[in-house]
Motif scaffolding. Structure first.
Motif, short mmCIF file in Angstrom:
data_model
loop_
_atom_site.label_atom_id
_atom_site.label_comp_id
_atom_site.label_asym_id
_atom_site.label_seq_id
_atom_site.Cartn_x
_atom_site.Cartn_y
_atom_site.Cartn_z
N GLY A 8 9.71 -5.91 28.85
CA GLY A 8 8.39 -5.52 29.31
C GLY A 8 7.26 -5.84 28.36
N GLY A 9 7.53 -6.67 27.36
CA GLY A 9 6.47 -7.16 26.49
C GLY A 9 6.45 -6.54 25.11
N VAL A 10 6.38 -7.41 24.09
CA VAL A 10 6.20 -7.01 22.70
C VAL A 10 4.94 -7.71 22.20
CG1 VAL A 10 7.18 -7.01 20.37
CG2 VAL A 10 8.68 -6.76 22.36
N ALA A 11 4.04 -6.98 21.59
CA ALA A 11 2.78 -7.56 21.10
C ALA A 11 3.02 -8.19 19.73
CB ALA A 11 1.70 -6.48 21.00
N ILE A 12 3.21 -9.51 19.71
CA ILE A 12 3.56 -10.22 18.49
C ILE A 12 2.33 -10.94 17.95
CG2 ILE A 12 5.07 -11.96 17.46
CD1 ILE A 12 6.93 -11.53 19.94
N GLU A 13 2.01 -10.71 16.68
CA GLU A 13 0.97 -11.45 15.99
C GLU A 13 1.61 -12.17 14.81
OE1 GLU A 13 -3.16 -10.83 13.44
OE2 GLU A 13 -2.57 -9.35 14.95
N ALA A 14 1.45 -13.49 14.76
CA ALA A 14 2.05 -14.29 13.69
C ALA A 14 0.97 -15.00 12.90
CB ALA A 14 3.03 -15.30 14.28
N ASP A 15 1.08 -14.97 11.57
CA ASP A 15 0.10 -15.61 10.69
C ASP A 15 0.87 -16.48 9.70
OD1 ASP A 15 -1.86 -16.34 8.90
OD2 ASP A 15 -2.77 -14.35 8.75
N PHE A 16 0.78 -17.80 9.91
CA PHE A 16 1.47 -18.76 9.06
C PHE A 16 0.50 -19.75 8.40
CE2 PHE A 16 4.63 -17.26 12.01
CZ PHE A 16 5.80 -17.22 11.29
N GLU A 17 -0.78 -19.47 8.46
CA GLU A 17 -1.79 -20.45 8.04
C GLU A 17 -2.36 -20.20 6.65
OE1 GLU A 17 -2.16 -23.09 9.89
OE2 GLU A 17 -0.68 -22.16 11.22
N ARG A 18 -1.91 -19.18 5.95
CA ARG A 18 -2.49 -18.86 4.64
C ARG A 18 -1.64 -19.45 3.52
NH1 ARG A 18 -6.33 -15.01 5.84
NH2 ARG A 18 -6.02 -14.04 7.88
N ASP A 19 -2.32 -19.90 2.48
CA ASP A 19 -1.66 -20.62 1.41
C ASP A 19 -1.36 -19.68 0.23
OD1 ASP A 19 -0.55 -22.68 0.02
OD2 ASP A 19 -2.44 -23.57 -0.63
N PHE A 20 -0.26 -18.97 0.31
CA PHE A 20 0.15 -18.10 -0.80
C PHE A 20 1.66 -18.20 -0.98
CE2 PHE A 20 0.07 -15.42 3.02
CZ PHE A 20 1.31 -14.81 3.00
N PRO A 21 2.18 -17.89 -2.17
CA PRO A 21 3.62 -17.99 -2.44
C PRO A 21 4.38 -16.76 -1.97
CG PRO A 21 2.48 -17.41 -4.45
CD PRO A 21 1.42 -17.60 -3.40
N HIS A 22 5.56 -16.57 -2.52
CA HIS A 22 6.43 -15.47 -2.09
C HIS A 22 5.96 -14.16 -2.71
CE1 HIS A 22 10.11 -13.96 -0.27
NE2 HIS A 22 10.38 -13.31 -1.39
N LEU A 23 5.04 -13.50 -2.02
CA LEU A 23 4.49 -12.22 -2.47
C LEU A 23 3.71 -11.61 -1.31
CD1 LEU A 23 1.33 -13.21 -2.78
CD2 LEU A 23 1.96 -13.67 -5.13
N LEU A 24 3.21 -10.40 -1.54
CA LEU A 24 2.35 -9.74 -0.56
C LEU A 24 0.91 -9.95 -1.00
CD1 LEU A 24 2.51 -7.91 2.03
CD2 LEU A 24 1.98 -6.01 0.48
N PRO A 25 0.09 -10.61 -0.18
CA PRO A 25 -1.30 -10.87 -0.58
C PRO A 25 -2.14 -9.59 -0.58
CG PRO A 25 -0.60 -12.31 1.23
CD PRO A 25 0.42 -11.23 1.10
N THR A 26 -3.01 -9.50 -1.55
CA THR A 26 -4.00 -8.43 -1.62
C THR A 26 -5.37 -9.06 -1.85
OG1 THR A 26 -4.02 -8.07 -4.01
CG2 THR A 26 -2.24 -7.01 -2.77
N VAL A 27 -6.40 -8.22 -1.82
CA VAL A 27 -7.74 -8.72 -2.14
C VAL A 27 -7.90 -8.89 -3.64
CG1 VAL A 27 -10.21 -8.21 -2.03
CG2 VAL A 27 -8.75 -7.73 -0.06
N GLY A 28 -7.51 -7.90 -4.42
CA GLY A 28 -7.78 -7.97 -5.85
C GLY A 28 -6.72 -7.41 -6.76
N GLN A 29 -5.50 -7.11 -6.25
CA GLN A 29 -4.46 -6.52 -7.08
C GLN A 29 -3.31 -7.51 -7.28
OE1 GLN A 29 -4.66 -3.55 -8.55
NE2 GLN A 29 -6.63 -3.06 -7.61
N GLY A 30 -2.67 -7.40 -8.43
CA GLY A 30 -1.50 -8.23 -8.70
C GLY A 30 -1.83 -9.44 -9.54
N VAL A 31 -0.95 -10.44 -9.45
CA VAL A 31 -1.07 -11.64 -10.26
C VAL A 31 -2.03 -12.64 -9.61
CG1 VAL A 31 1.26 -11.37 -11.17
CG2 VAL A 31 0.91 -12.72 -9.10
N ASP A 32 -2.38 -13.66 -10.37
CA ASP A 32 -3.18 -14.75 -9.81
C ASP A 32 -2.39 -15.37 -8.66
OD1 ASP A 32 -5.35 -16.59 -9.71
OD2 ASP A 32 -4.11 -18.06 -10.75
N CYS A 33 -3.00 -15.48 -7.50
CA CYS A 33 -2.28 -15.81 -6.27
C CYS A 33 -1.43 -17.08 -6.37
CB CYS A 33 -3.26 -15.92 -5.10
SG CYS A 33 -2.44 -16.12 -3.50
N PRO A 34 -1.98 -18.23 -6.83
CA PRO A 34 -1.16 -19.44 -6.84
C PRO A 34 0.04 -19.37 -7.78
CG PRO A 34 -3.49 -19.99 -6.99
CD PRO A 34 -3.38 -18.52 -7.20
#
Length: 348
Positions: A162-188
């Motif tokens: 009866g339907g599952v609301a799926i949103e997929a985002d594969f267009e962002r350029d980041f490595p194996h991590l969880l992206p944040t706005v300003g926390q953690g290591v340098d993204c690349p």
């Protein structure tokens, strides 16, 4: 000189008693100071309960979602693959389920069979659920095909439930991590603690899809991050191989007794508190959005081990806790159901 041995013996015995008493006092004090309380009972809204995770945590999140889809409203998966992928094999987990192309049709058939036998919830429990799938283009640990298979499995089951609301985002350029706005290591650069300053608030996007558009903007987290005793919810007949303590974030509204939702967030491999401290549970971004959505956040913690082999404290998505690891009989799913039930979620 004749009394010297006797005096030495007396003083040695006295010193031993002092040492033992001091040591015991230190142990008792340390144990009392280090014992975390159990989880509090909350007024949990049964229609606002979901799971999320990164990497092995994403695999755990989709397992829990399929096992308890009749009690959950969705799952958010970052850099993880589809339910049942490993099939109980570490070799398959490290191969096809990380860098290969999982067979979605076969996995959908497995899900249907397990739902029919009661090993997981009836697939009808997926109806109307929200699923968010995120994968970075620079991820060299988990392939894009694996993450696409995670969404593909939900899509394969969607029409028949009866339907599952799926949103997929594969267009962002980041490595194996969880992206944040300003926390953690340098993204690349990536790396520990697997949070990256990528200019994208993944936690905010996940929670918006799971719980609906946020009624406001998130600021600094204003609630309370608590430790809790994970051992209180261990099944009597199985070891889920978890750390002694986990974390619970309570927004002010939840702490004051108001009705709130519940999000369970599973860390990735090597991302447990025993390795990265409180970096993930404080800085991933879920807490600040939890204030806005009125959602408590449970952060269970796995532990590392060598027998069975799990040195990086990954969640069990290949069978190190037993053959039933990804069913309702699994040690970690049963532990989680007990912990969520203690919080007030209507778990079986």
């Amino acid at each position: 000189m004749a009394d010297f041995p006797r005096e030495c013996s007396r003083r040695a015995a006295q010193a031993a008693r002092v040492f033992i008493c001091t040591a015991l006092a230190a142990v008792v004090s340390a144990c009392a100071a280090g014992t975390a309380p159990p989880l509090p009972a909350l007024d949990v809204d049964p229609d606002r309960i979901a799971v999320a995770g990164l990497s092995s945590g994403a695999y755990m999140a989709t397992q829990v979602h399929l096992i308890h889809s009749d009690r959950l409203r969705g799952a958010a998966l970052a850099a993880g693959g589809p339910y049942g992928c490993a099939g109980g094999s570490l070799e398959t987990a490290l191969g096809a389920c990380m860098v290969g192309t999982p067979d979605v049709a076969a996995l959908a058939a497995t899900a249907r069979e397990r739902a029919g036998t009661g090993d997981i919830a009836p697939l009808s429990g997926l109806a109307g659920d929200a699923v968010y799938v995120l994968h970075g283009k620079a991820d060299a640990v988990v392939s894009e095909e694996v993450s696409r298979a995670a969404g593909g499995l939900y899509a394969a089951l969607s029409d028949e439930v009866g339907g599952v609301a799926i949103e997929a985002d594969f267009e962002r350029d980041f490595p194996h991590l969880l992206p944040t706005v300003g926390q953690g290591v340098d993204c690349p650069l990536g790396g520990e603690p697997w949070l990256g300053r990528c200019g994208f608030d993944a936690a905010g996007a996940m929670m918006a899809h799971l719980f609906g558009p946020a009624p406001g903007e998130a600021g600094e987290a204003a609630g309370e991050l608590r430790r809790f005793d994970q051992s209180a919810y261990v099944p009597a007949d199985a070891d889920p191989l978890l750390a002694d303590e986990g974390y619970l974030y309570l927004p002010p509204a939840c702490a004051d007794g108001g009705r709130c939702g519940l999000l369970v967030v599973f860390h990735g491999c090597q991302q447990h508190a025993g390795n990265v401290g409180e970096a993930f549970v404080r800085d991933a971004g879920f807490n600040r959005w939890a204030d806005v959505h009125g959602v408590a956040v449970l952060y269970p913690q796995a532990r590392s081990s060598y027998l069975p082999l799990n040195p990086k404290a990954c969640w069990d998505w290949w069978g190190y806790t037993g053959a039933d690891y990804d069913t309702r009989r699994g040690a970690q799913p049963r532990w989680l159901a007990a912990a969520m039930g203690a919080l007030g979620a209507p778990m079986p």
